[in-house]
Enzyme design. Structure first.
Site, PDB file in Angstrom:
ATOM      1  N   ASN A 159     -38.542 -19.711  -8.159  1.00 32.59           N
ATOM      2  CA  ASN A 159     -38.180 -20.778  -8.982  1.00 32.59           C
ATOM      3  C   ASN A 159     -37.474 -21.800  -8.973  1.00 32.59           C
ATOM      4  OD1 ASN A 159     -35.399 -19.210  -9.333  1.00 32.59           O
ATOM      5  ND2 ASN A 159     -35.018 -19.524 -11.212  1.00 32.59           N
TER       6      ASN A 159
ATOM      7  N   CYS B   8     -32.646 -19.281 -14.043  1.00 30.37           N
ATOM      8  CA  CYS B   8     -31.840 -17.960 -15.156  1.00 30.37           C
ATOM      9  C   CYS B   8     -31.078 -18.659 -16.552  1.00 30.37           C
ATOM     10  CB  CYS B   8     -30.735 -18.501 -13.661  1.00 30.37           C
ATOM     11  SG  CYS B   8     -30.161 -19.983 -12.944  1.00 30.37           S
TER      12      CYS B   8
ATOM     13  N   GLU C 272     -21.835 -23.523  -6.664  1.00 30.83           N
ATOM     14  CA  GLU C 272     -22.288 -24.150  -6.300  1.00 30.83           C
ATOM     15  C   GLU C 272     -22.382 -25.363  -6.582  1.00 30.83           C
ATOM     16  OE1 GLU C 272     -25.243 -21.522  -3.810  1.00 30.83           O
ATOM     17  OE2 GLU C 272     -26.058 -22.006  -6.286  1.00 30.83           O
TER      18      GLU C 272
ATOM     19  N   GLU D 140     -25.644 -16.164  -6.704  1.00 30.65           N
ATOM     20  CA  GLU D 140     -25.170 -16.374  -8.272  1.00 30.65           C
ATOM     21  C   GLU D 140     -27.007 -16.086  -8.720  1.00 30.65           C
ATOM     22  OE1 GLU D 140     -28.343 -18.671 -11.127  1.00 30.65           O
ATOM     23  OE2 GLU D 140     -28.309 -19.311  -9.377  1.00 30.65           O
TER      24      GLU D 140
END
Length: 476
Positions: free
Chosen positions: A143, A276, A454, A242
């Site tokens: 994505n 997300c 991150e 993640e």
């Protein structure tokens, strides 16, 4: 594939298609066991010398890669739109966002500070040093096929680690384009290695089982993240994950409902809802429900679906047929259980869209907890609106999920903003803000949405070990 500083071809290949029309846009090598072994071995061998490079040397290479990304911004964005489907404007934004991570970690490479600790003994000194973890196995999603590479590779390289990257099978061409940039930037052979494969399992298993791989970083579904984490745990490997999200957006009556609807229409349909951090449940206080739905419905109705190369396109395709089925099933389930359909609700099969994976931007009202869409991540262009009455009820509903990545709050009351921010069990919270992300900000979730962070200074810590030295000082 790119292994030990060379591009590797194979007889076994797989086809990459454009999700907007189903057309083939390329073929790429399909990794076999020998390529997986070769990439890990190359990274392991290169680590011995790469870890000894100075922070300034690593910084200069990352800075050069950043420059090359910006010089090739248009070409990278056009490739992303063809391979992943998002509108070209969104692809351009992603390339810029991805480049930001290289620049940020080029700077962070020079800030890997240690420190000293006072000892209770007069003849003893402590010092603490940071050192790279080792070989990193990185797995990136489809994505965000460029920025998720730089968000992992940037800090790993800055820390002194070497990398083996496996991109999503749907978007290997973007990864190949990024590795050509790393090659042009002049990274030594073996420091960066790329494995393209139609079946991700052998690479994932190797990352988990091979003792030479000391760290795994993964962005993807919670289900796959659990499998990787469990398998890596057998070998006590460092992991950062993640994973999925189920973001709530809370719109309180003291907020401007039109402004809230405008903002949430943008973040909900970002990347066709395939993000997300996309809000999955929009919780709206009853007093402002009517004007909120009116504005949101108007904005959704104006969204044009189509090929991302068309400048008027707002909604691109979903990635594949499975994504279409999942979204449609959630919508039908909600309608069967009492939700109201205020727009969309069907696959788009007009002649110009029939060859792609398009679903109409959809608005559902009166969504309730027994519906699948209230519990499952949608990853598609469906706005699900849920009514609430009190702040306490909204917080309880928002936290009623196994996920904990992102959440959004609209309120003009400072005290409420602080209470809700502190009460939400989510790692990233936008308060009157639909874009609470940046290379300089830590990104990551709570609960089943992940481990670690991150970006930011926290992002490079994921690739570092802490080493303590205790020194006895004699005489004097």
């Amino acid at each position: 594939m790119y292994i030990n500083g060379a591009w590797v071809e194979t007889d076994q290949r797989f086809t990459v298609t454009n999700p907007a029309n189903g057309e083939a846009i390329g073929e790429v090598a399909n990794a076999g066991p020998e390529h997986i072994e070769g990439a890990i071995a190359a990274a392991h061998d290169a680590f011995a010398s790469w870890r000894k490079t100075t922070a300034y040397e690593r910084s200069a290479l990352l800075y050069r890669a950043w420059q090359l990304m910006l010089e090739q911004k248009q070409e990278l964005a056009e490739l992303m739109t063809k391979e992943q489907g998002k509108p070209l404007k969104a692809s351009l934004n992603e390339v810029q966002y991805g480049a930001d991570f290289l620049l940020w970690f080029a700077e962070e490479a020079k800030r890997l500070y240690g420190h000293s600790i006072p000892s209770a003994r007069a003849d003893q000194r402590f010092w603490v040093q940071k050192q790279p973890v080792g070989v990193v196995g990185a797995i990136t999603p489809w994505n965000y096929p460029i920025s998720m590479i730089t968000r992992k590779v940037g800090p790993a390289l800055a820390a002194g680690c070497t990398v083996v990257l496996k991109p999503a099978e749907s978007t290997p061409l973007c990864a190949m384009a990024m590795f050509r940039i790393f090659e042009q930037a002049g990274f030594p052979k073996g420091v960066l290695n790329l494995l393209t494969t139609e079946d991700p399992r052998p690479v994932g298993n190797a990352f988990c089982d091979d003792p030479r791989v000391r760290k795994i970083t993964f962005t993807g579904s919670t289900a796959v993240g659990k499998l990787l984490n469990e398998r890596a745990g057998r070998h006590i490997k460092r992991v950062s994950m993640e994973l999925g999200g189920h973001a709530p957006a809370l719109v309180f009556a003291d907020a401007d409902p039109v402004h809230a609807a405008k903002g949430l229409s943008l973040v909900k349909f970002l990347n066709t809802g395939q993000a997300c951090i996309s809000p999955n449940r929009i919780l709206v206080q009853r007093e402002v429900m009517a004007p909120f739905l009116k504005e949101l419905g108007k904005r959704i109705a104006a969204m044009k679906a189509g090929n991302g190369m068309d400048p008027d396109t707002r909604i691109g395709p979903l990635i594949n047929e499975a994504a279409i089925s999942k979204v449609d099933n959630q919508v039908k389930d909600a309608l069967s259980k009492g939700a109201s359909l205020l727009g969309g609700g069907e696959r788009l099969l007009t002649p110009e869209l029939a060859g792609g994976h398009f679903y109409a931007p959809t608005l559902l009202a009166d969504v309730s907890p027994e519906m699948l869409i209230y519990r499952e991540e949608t990853f598609g262009p469906v706005a699900a609106v849920v009514p609430f009455d009190t702040e306490e009820e909204a917080l309880a509903m928002a936290n009623d999920t196994h996920y904990g990545l992102a959440a959004y709050v609209y309120t003009e009351n400072l005290s409420r903003a602080m209470r809700v921010f502190e009460g939400l069990d989510f790692g990233i919270i936008g308060i009157n803000d639909i874009n609470p992300t940046s290379a300089a900000a830590p990104f990551g979730g709570m609960k089943e949405s992940g481990l670690g962070r991150e970006g930011a200074q926290a992002g490079i810590e994921e690739y570092l070990e802490t080493k303590l030295g205790g020194i006895a000082v004699a005489g004097g």
